[in-house]
Scaffold this motif. Structure first.
Motif, PDB file in Angstrom:
ATOM      1  N   GLY A 181       3.163  10.576  -6.937  1.00  0.00           N
ATOM      2  CA  GLY A 181       4.211  10.860  -8.175  1.00  0.00           C
ATOM      3  C   GLY A 181       3.340  10.946  -9.384  1.00  0.00           C
ATOM      4  O   GLY A 181       3.494  12.007 -10.142  1.00  0.00           O
ATOM      5  N   MET A 182       2.446  10.104  -9.556  1.00  0.00           N
ATOM      6  CA  MET A 182       1.671  10.382 -10.796  1.00  0.00           C
ATOM      7  C   MET A 182       0.740  11.853 -10.958  1.00  0.00           C
ATOM      8  O   MET A 182       0.465  12.320 -11.947  1.00  0.00           O
ATOM      9  N   THR A 183       0.254  11.857  -9.800  1.00  0.00           N
ATOM     10  CA  THR A 183      -0.581  13.018  -9.505  1.00  0.00           C
ATOM     11  C   THR A 183       0.227  14.286  -9.866  1.00  0.00           C
ATOM     12  O   THR A 183      -0.023  15.316 -10.595  1.00  0.00           O
ATOM     13  N   LYS A 184       1.414  14.436  -9.168  1.00  0.00           N
ATOM     14  CA  LYS A 184       2.471  15.518  -9.446  1.00  0.00           C
ATOM     15  C   LYS A 184       2.719  15.468 -10.890  1.00  0.00           C
ATOM     16  O   LYS A 184       2.647  16.715 -11.469  1.00  0.00           O
ATOM     17  N   LEU A 185       3.133  14.391 -11.777  1.00  0.00           N
ATOM     18  CA  LEU A 185       3.285  14.489 -13.003  1.00  0.00           C
ATOM     19  C   LEU A 185       2.211  15.093 -13.698  1.00  0.00           C
ATOM     20  O   LEU A 185       2.157  16.002 -14.790  1.00  0.00           O
ATOM     21  N   SER A 186       1.037  14.421 -13.570  1.00  0.00           N
ATOM     22  CA  SER A 186      -0.277  14.743 -14.326  1.00  0.00           C
ATOM     23  C   SER A 186      -0.477  16.381 -14.112  1.00  0.00           C
ATOM     24  O   SER A 186      -0.640  17.072 -15.180  1.00  0.00           O
ATOM     25  N   LYS A 187      -0.476  16.820 -12.838  1.00  0.00           N
ATOM     26  CA  LYS A 187      -0.361  18.138 -12.700  1.00  0.00           C
ATOM     27  C   LYS A 187       0.549  19.032 -13.378  1.00  0.00           C
ATOM     28  O   LYS A 187       0.343  20.263 -13.834  1.00  0.00           O
ATOM     29  N   ASN A 188       1.751  18.695 -13.432  1.00  0.00           N
ATOM     30  CA  ASN A 188       2.638  19.402 -14.255  1.00  0.00           C
ATOM     31  C   ASN A 188       2.612  19.599 -15.502  1.00  0.00           C
ATOM     32  O   ASN A 188       2.675  20.483 -16.370  1.00  0.00           O
ATOM     33  N   LEU A 189       2.135  18.331 -16.268  1.00  0.00           N
ATOM     34  CA  LEU A 189       1.690  18.224 -17.695  1.00  0.00           C
ATOM     35  C   LEU A 189       0.446  19.135 -17.989  1.00  0.00           C
ATOM     36  O   LEU A 189       0.112  19.540 -19.131  1.00  0.00           O
ATOM     37  N   ASP A 190      -0.223  19.439 -17.211  1.00  0.00           N
ATOM     38  CA  ASP A 190      -1.542  20.349 -17.291  1.00  0.00           C
ATOM     39  C   ASP A 190      -1.009  21.796 -17.540  1.00  0.00           C
ATOM     40  O   ASP A 190      -1.764  22.348 -18.324  1.00  0.00           O
ATOM     41  N   MET A 208       0.756  -1.238   0.056  1.00  0.00           N
ATOM     42  CA  MET A 208      -0.007   0.218   0.037  1.00  0.00           C
ATOM     43  C   MET A 208       0.929   1.190   0.009  1.00  0.00           C
ATOM     44  O   MET A 208       0.496   2.328  -0.657  1.00  0.00           O
ATOM     45  N   GLU A 209       2.110   1.099   0.769  1.00  0.00           N
ATOM     46  CA  GLU A 209       2.897   2.444   0.680  1.00  0.00           C
ATOM     47  C   GLU A 209       3.413   2.580  -0.631  1.00  0.00           C
ATOM     48  O   GLU A 209       3.443   3.652  -1.061  1.00  0.00           O
ATOM     49  N   ASP A 210       3.880   1.687  -1.513  1.00  0.00           N
ATOM     50  CA  ASP A 210       4.030   1.657  -2.947  1.00  0.00           C
ATOM     51  C   ASP A 210       3.307   2.309  -3.538  1.00  0.00           C
ATOM     52  O   ASP A 210       3.382   3.190  -4.449  1.00  0.00           O
ATOM     53  N   VAL A 211       1.866   1.744  -3.733  1.00  0.00           N
ATOM     54  CA  VAL A 211       0.936   2.510  -4.048  1.00  0.00           C
ATOM     55  C   VAL A 211       0.572   4.006  -4.065  1.00  0.00           C
ATOM     56  O   VAL A 211       0.480   4.834  -4.910  1.00  0.00           O
ATOM     57  N   GLU A 212       0.577   4.413  -2.655  1.00  0.00           N
ATOM     58  CA  GLU A 212       0.311   5.376  -2.458  1.00  0.00           C
ATOM     59  C   GLU A 212       1.540   6.707  -2.790  1.00  0.00           C
ATOM     60  O   GLU A 212       1.483   7.630  -3.352  1.00  0.00           O
ATOM     61  N   GLN A 213       2.988   6.115  -2.852  1.00  0.00           N
ATOM     62  CA  GLN A 213       4.068   6.875  -3.413  1.00  0.00           C
ATOM     63  C   GLN A 213       3.917   6.886  -4.953  1.00  0.00           C
ATOM     64  O   GLN A 213       4.071   7.974  -5.638  1.00  0.00           O
ATOM     65  N   MET A 214       3.426   5.815  -5.418  1.00  0.00           N
ATOM     66  CA  MET A 214       3.428   5.793  -7.172  1.00  0.00           C
ATOM     67  C   MET A 214       2.136   6.961  -7.440  1.00  0.00           C
ATOM     68  O   MET A 214       2.243   7.779  -8.459  1.00  0.00           O
ATOM     69  N   MET A 215       0.871   6.672  -6.721  1.00  0.00           N
ATOM     70  CA  MET A 215      -0.002   7.600  -6.977  1.00  0.00           C
ATOM     71  C   MET A 215       0.254   9.252  -6.923  1.00  0.00           C
ATOM     72  O   MET A 215      -0.044  10.087  -7.497  1.00  0.00           O
TER      73      MET A 215
END
Length: 145
Positions: A135-144, A126-133
């Motif tokens: 990171g993906m949220t940050k990446l997605s916002k940056n790409l906006d 679950m910790e891995d999932v939270e870290q990936m999520m």
């Protein structure tokens, strides 16, 4: 000396890692969702409706980061199999509001089992999932931007 920079190798491209992992994840879902008479995009629509019933197609499309024109055919197929009902929005006659049928509501328990199977098959904590999520949220916002 003219040192030419080499482009990154395929396995060094973040976009390829995201793409190939997404394909693998979708393939993992496919047989489980087939038993529910759902495609992966239809499943995502159902996930949103299990969270918030009575949402309009425009809002659904926004939540799924899609164009409403892409969502409408998915919703029509879900309506045809008896999982959702489309009705006119009383506040905006141009918009359709989506509600789950009893069959659509009953499918939620199967959706929970699918999520559990995916989590188990992923083999990560679950910790891995939270870290990936995160990171993906940050990446997605940056790409906006």
């Amino acid at each position: 000396m003219n040192a030419r920079a080499l482009p990154p190798r395929l396995d060094q491209h973040l976009c390829f890692k995201l793409y190939s992992t997404s394909l693998k994840m979708t393939q993992l879902y496919k047989p489980m969702l087939a038993k529910l008479n759902l495609t992966y995009p239809q499943y995502l629509v159902m996930v949103v409706l299990w969270e918030e019933e009575g949402i309009g197609i425009k809002d659904l499309a926004e939540r799924l980061q899609q164009d409403p024109g892409s969502i409408t055919p998915l919703v029509k197929r879900l309506e045809a199999v008896g999982y959702v009902i489309r009705s006119r929005d009383p506040q905006d006659e141009r918009n359709r509001v989506l509600t789950l049928t009893e069959a659509g509501k009953a499918l939620r328990a199967d959706g929970v089992r699918v999520s559990q199977c995916i989590a188990q098959a992923s083999g990560i904590t679950m910790e891995d999932v939270e870290q990936m999520m995160s990171g993906m949220t940050k990446l997605s916002k940056n790409l906006d931007n």
